[in-house]
Write a protein that holds these residues in place. Structure first.
Motif, short mmCIF file in Angstrom:
data_model
loop_
_atom_site.label_atom_id
_atom_site.label_comp_id
_atom_site.label_asym_id
_atom_site.label_seq_id
_atom_site.Cartn_x
_atom_site.Cartn_y
_atom_site.Cartn_z
N GLU A 105 -24.62 -0.57 122.08
CA GLU A 105 -25.71 -0.22 121.85
C GLU A 105 -26.28 1.08 121.37
OE1 GLU A 105 -27.52 -1.60 125.61
OE2 GLU A 105 -27.62 -3.67 125.01
N GLY A 135 -24.05 -9.10 130.89
CA GLY A 135 -25.31 -8.33 131.30
C GLY A 135 -24.91 -6.82 131.48
N GLN A 136 -23.56 -6.72 131.90
CA GLN A 136 -23.25 -5.20 132.54
C GLN A 136 -23.43 -4.35 131.43
OE1 GLN A 136 -19.29 -5.96 134.17
NE2 GLN A 136 -20.09 -5.23 136.05
N GLU A 137 -23.75 -2.92 131.75
CA GLU A 137 -23.74 -2.05 130.73
C GLU A 137 -22.46 -0.92 131.28
OE1 GLU A 137 -27.87 -1.33 128.61
OE2 GLU A 137 -27.14 0.13 129.93
N ARG A 182 -22.72 -3.37 126.14
CA ARG A 182 -23.26 -4.29 127.08
C ARG A 182 -22.40 -5.43 126.84
NH1 ARG A 182 -26.80 -8.07 125.33
NH2 ARG A 182 -27.70 -6.98 123.80
N LEU A 229 -18.26 -7.24 123.69
CA LEU A 229 -19.27 -6.14 124.14
C LEU A 229 -20.35 -5.67 122.93
CD1 LEU A 229 -16.25 -4.43 125.72
CD2 LEU A 229 -18.28 -4.18 126.93
#
Length: 96
Positions: free
Chosen positions: A93, A53-55, A75, A90
């Motif tokens: 995005e 969930g981390q960006e 992400r 990852l």
């Protein structure tokens, strides 16, 4: 129909052994790219830095001055612990 042993992905992965930098406004880590596709990166990083969930801002430096580095918002999809590091998938995005 694809045979059972064929990879069923929209894009194939390119095997890469290159340095990748992940950064936020307060943190910067370096890892090694394992493979790369138009939609994602699989990389190894030191343990404990990434969570699903981390960006991150991702930078894959270029080997040539004539080619700009790959830069993207990435992400974290999953983190798998290995013996000495984490294997991090990852999703890219916003590639620029």
């Amino acid at each position: 129909m694809l045979s059972a042993n064929k990879e069923q992905r929209l894009f194939s992965r390119m095997q890469v052994n290159a340095t990748v930098i992940l950064a936020t406004t307060s943190e910067r880590i370096q890892g090694t790219c394992v493979n790369l596709s138009p939609e994602g990166v699989l990389m190894r990083v030191d343990r404990g830095y990434c969570e699903p969930g981390q960006e991150w801002q991702l930078v894959l430096p270029s080997a040539s001055e004539q080619v700009p580095p790959l830069m993207a918002v990435a992400r974290v999809l999953r983190v798998e612990q290995e013996d000495t590091c984490d294997l991090v998938a990852l999703y890219l995005e916003d590639v620029h």
